[in-house]
Every structure is written in C-alpha cells, then in structure tokens.
Scaffold this active site. Structure first.
Site, PDB file in Angstrom:
ATOM      1  N   THR A 125     103.469 -19.542   2.784  1.00  0.00           N
ATOM      2  CA  THR A 125     103.181 -20.720   1.957  1.00  0.00           C
ATOM      3  C   THR A 125     102.233 -20.367   0.829  1.00  0.00           C
ATOM      4  O   THR A 125     102.409 -20.790  -0.317  1.00  0.00           O
ATOM      5  CB  THR A 125     102.587 -21.839   2.829  1.00  0.00           C
ATOM      6  OG1 THR A 125     103.585 -22.285   3.759  1.00  0.00           O
ATOM      7  CG2 THR A 125     102.141 -23.015   1.979  1.00  0.00           C
ATOM      8  N   CYS A 159     113.021 -39.149  13.528  1.00  0.00           N
ATOM      9  CA  CYS A 159     112.370 -39.568  14.765  1.00  0.00           C
ATOM     10  C   CYS A 159     111.404 -38.518  15.295  1.00  0.00           C
ATOM     11  O   CYS A 159     110.629 -38.797  16.193  1.00  0.00           O
ATOM     12  CB  CYS A 159     113.426 -39.863  15.823  1.00  0.00           C
ATOM     13  SG  CYS A 159     114.652 -41.057  15.294  1.00  0.00           S
TER      14      CYS A 159
END
Length: 460
Positions: free
Chosen positions: A70, A320
C-alpha cells in the site's frame, strides 16, 4: 484446516522462513555503515534487490523496498503525479483497482486534481481503447492492476501500456496479485507489489520506477532507498521477501498449472452443486489460483462463518461482510451479483482432497443459510391478481430485499410490476442480477421518499 485466502495473504514460504532466520543473524546492522557488520548487511540488501529486480524485470537501481504494498502504491502515485505536475493533475484508473489506488485518486481530487475511472465489463476487464479514450492533455499518470484481487481477471496491460506510451503518459501497474506467477508485460513506467501476497513476510513492498520516468518523492528527504523509502529497512524481512519471490517464480509454471486445474473444477462444479450461483470473473484470462462466485439468497457473513465452522478459510466481497455495508467496488463496477459472495484463492501446495471436501461441504452450508433466512425454495404460486405491488424493504440488509422480491413476484400476473423500496446499496446490484437469473424484466430504479425504488416486471 484448509486455508483458501492466499489472495489476502499467502502462508510464509519455507524459503522465506529460512532466509528470514539466517538474515536475523547476519543482517541486523545498518547497511549504510562502512564497518564489517554494515558491509555484510549491505551485501545482503544488494543481493535481495538484484533478485527482486530480476523477477520484476527492471534494473536493480530502479527498485526500492517499501514498508508495504500500500505504501508503494501511495508513494508511487504521489511521486509520479508530482514529477509531472507541469503536464496537469489528472489521473486515469480502472474502476476495479485496489482500494489503495482509489484512495490515492480520492486524495488527489480532494487536493484540487481530478481522476477518471475507466469502466469494466461483466468479466472485470477493461475494454481495448477504453484507457486511450480517457487520456487527456492534462493527464499526468494512468494506473492499472495486472490482475484483480477479488475476481482474478487479468488486465490487458501490454495494450494499455501502448496506448499510454502513444499519449506520452506513464503507466503505474499494481502487480501485487500476479507477480508470483510471472513478469508483468513490458511497457510500464512504475510497478508496485507486496511480499505477503507471494509468501514473503508482511511489511515489505516493492516500488520500481523506470529510468526516464519523472518522479519526485513526496515527503522529507532521506538518504536511504534512493530517497524513495525513508527509514531503516527491515533487512531480514527484505531478504526473505526476495528469496521467496525467486522461489515461487521457479515453481510458478508447475504449481500454476496444478492450481488452475483445481480452480477449474470449482468453477465447473459449484454451479452444478448449488442452485442459483453466479461464477464471476474472466473464465480464461485469470489468475490460476483464484475463483469467485456469488450465491443468491445468502448472507455473506453468515456463509463465511458457516464455512469457517466447517473448516474452510475463505473471504468475500459481499456487503454483509463489510463494516461499510456497501458491496465491493469491484463487484459493483462489474454489475454482478454481490450477495453471498465467496472468494476462494488457493495457496501453493493445496491438496486435491481439500478442494473435494470443500465441494462436498458447500451445498449443505449454502442450503442451511438459505433456510435460516427463509429463502424461497421454488417460485411462489399466484395468490392474487393485482397488477402492481410495493414491497417495503427499507432498513433491511442483503439478501432480505431480494428474498422478499422472490416471494412476492408470484403475487402479480405476468406483465405485472413489483416495486421494491430499499436503502441497501447492494440492492442496486442484486435486484438486477436476480432478474437476469430468474428471467424477469428489470425496469429500472427511481428515487423514493426514503431510499430507492427498484421496479421489476414479471415475465415468467
């Protein structure tokens, strides 16, 4: 317990473990110092850089080690944009890039720049010419992953690199998922990767910047890593990362073919074993170890917990399973079913019997979750003849709005309309996907007093 989430983090490769332990004894000193211990550490660092550069396909002095993949993405994008600030402040990315790329794009926009997202098709691949159409005179940089981390689709890096070259725009390639399986096609200007994706230790990223690419690191100047990765390097981890990258690349052809056959077995058998499943991603141009599928009428979080209890570690792009309650941006960009999404990514050495046991267990687990949620087992008979029906699913999360639609579609005659009111972002994907799977007509959506109204016309 079979671990099927190598796309998140691959288990530590045996070669990485051996190299890490050896470097803890030999590589603890500062490689910038001239005394014996420093020179020994420097030799280890140089050897690691040469090994990593060989795997990447660049010169050793073009590659630096960063604290993470990242960090490599953020620094690579920021440095390339700053290096070409006279050209403009426009960035082009695909809609399915890793969140680190999209977060950098959002930061650019917040600082007064702009970015364009290139759309993808239902298989998650950008179309030929799409990047070229998005490039502008003020475009400073373009970014494209080599392969997608959620669905495994490989991107046309060589074609996009040629489009960018013709426009004079450098291309950054996020190769985190693909680098273990082979080099990225030539033509890129910057490349990033992350060691824990190929069985190296966490906390090591790669940033390669081709000679001739304008680049201005954004941050305080530092003498280490060509000024592009400040701070004392975690040398034992760097050595282990490079050693494991070399090892997995030597094993890639044989192991990739073996895992591709196992993944193909999953792709073919899951839809046959489990009703109402959509396998997503490109069926051919894909990573060898990764497959993603979505199950209608299933709560993704419940499904993952159930599979975990059955002994399988998998991941999901379902809303979810997310703290944001928003579906995966990748699945959203592809326009595919998001509910009950399961990503299976096999690590090297996965046994055939583990895949077979997964295929044995999955149908019962999905059926159990569907029963718990009250999903319809078969189309409901017509019980009344009203031509229009409104279902209030406000405040209900996936997959409940779709389940309520499935239960109610039989309450209108063929040609009748069912409108579902929902404030769940996943409904924007899952209701049209249900219509495709059930051969019903998705009319469209419109704003409602609360949430959104999704309109479906019964055709079958």
């Amino acid at each position: 317990m079979p671990y099927f989430d190598a796309a998140s983090a691959a288990p530590l490769h045996p070669v990485a473990r051996q190299a890490l332990l050896a470097a803890l004894d030999e590589g603890w000193a500062d490689p910038a110092r001239l005394y014996r211990e420093g020179r020994r550490a420097r030799l280890l660092l140089d050897a690691a850089r040469e090994a990593a550069a060989e795997a990447v396909g660049c010169r050793p002095d073009e590659l630096v080690f960063t604290p993470s993949g990242t960090r490599a993405v953020h620094d690579g994008l920021a440095g390339a944009l700053a290096g070409r600030r006279r050209t403009g402040r426009h960035l082009v990315v695909s809609a399915v890039e890793h969140s680190s790329v999209l977060a950098s794009a959002a930061a650019l926009e917040a600082a007064g720049g702009s970015f364009t997202e290139v759309p993808v098709g239902r298989e998650g691949r950008v179309a030929p010419g799409a990047f070229a159409a998005a490039l502008r005179p003020d475009t400073a940089l373009a970014a494209l992953q080599s392969a997608n981390h959620e669905v495994g689709t490989e991107q046309p890096v060589a074609e996009v690199a040629e489009e960018c070259r013709a426009a004079g725009v450098p291309l950054l390639v996020d190769a985190a998922q693909s680098l273990a399986w082979g080099p990225v096609p030539s033509g890129w200007s910057l490349l990033t990767a992350s060691a824990h994706k190929w069985g190296g230790p966490a906390g090591v990223g790669l940033l390669a910047v081709r000679k001739g690419t304008r680049f201005a690191f954004q941050g305080p100047a530092d003498e280490r890593e060509s000024g592009r990765a400040p701070g004392f390097p975690d040398l034992p981890a760097v050595v282990a990362a490079a050693a494991s990258l070399r090892a997995v690349r030597q094993e890639a052809a044989e192991e990739g073919a073996r895992l591709r056959a196992l993944v193909e077995r999953i792709r073919e058998r899951v839809p046959a074993l489990v009703p109402d499943v959509e396998v997503v991603g490109d069926p051919v141009r894909r990573l060898p170890h990764l497959v993603t599928f979505s199950c209608l009428y299933v709560d993704g979080e419940t499904l993952l917990h159930a599979l975990d209890r059955a002994g399988f570690s998998v991941s999901s792009g379902s809303s979810c399973t997310s703290s944001t309650l928003a579906p995966s941006h990748v699945l959203r960009a592809m326009g595919v079913l998001s509910e009950g999404n399961v990503r299976v990514s096999l690590p090297a050495g996965t046994a055939e019997e583990d895949v077979e046991r997964f295929l044995d267990v999955l149908p019962g687990v999905v059926a159990s979750v569907r029963r718990e949620l009250g999903a319809p087992a078969a189309p409901e008979p017509v019980s009344r003849t009203t031509s229009e029906l409104v279902i209030d699913s406000l405040g209900k999360r996936c997959p409940v709005p779709v389940i309520e639609l499935a239960r109610s579609i039989g309450d209108v005659p063929v040609g009748g309309v069912v409108t579902v009111l929902s404030d769940d972002e996943a409904a924007r994907l899952d209701i049209p996907a249900w219509c495709d799977m059930r051969e019903q007509e998705y009319v469209g959506e419109r704003p409602a007093e609360r949430g959104t109204a999704y309109v479906v016309r019964r055709r079958a």
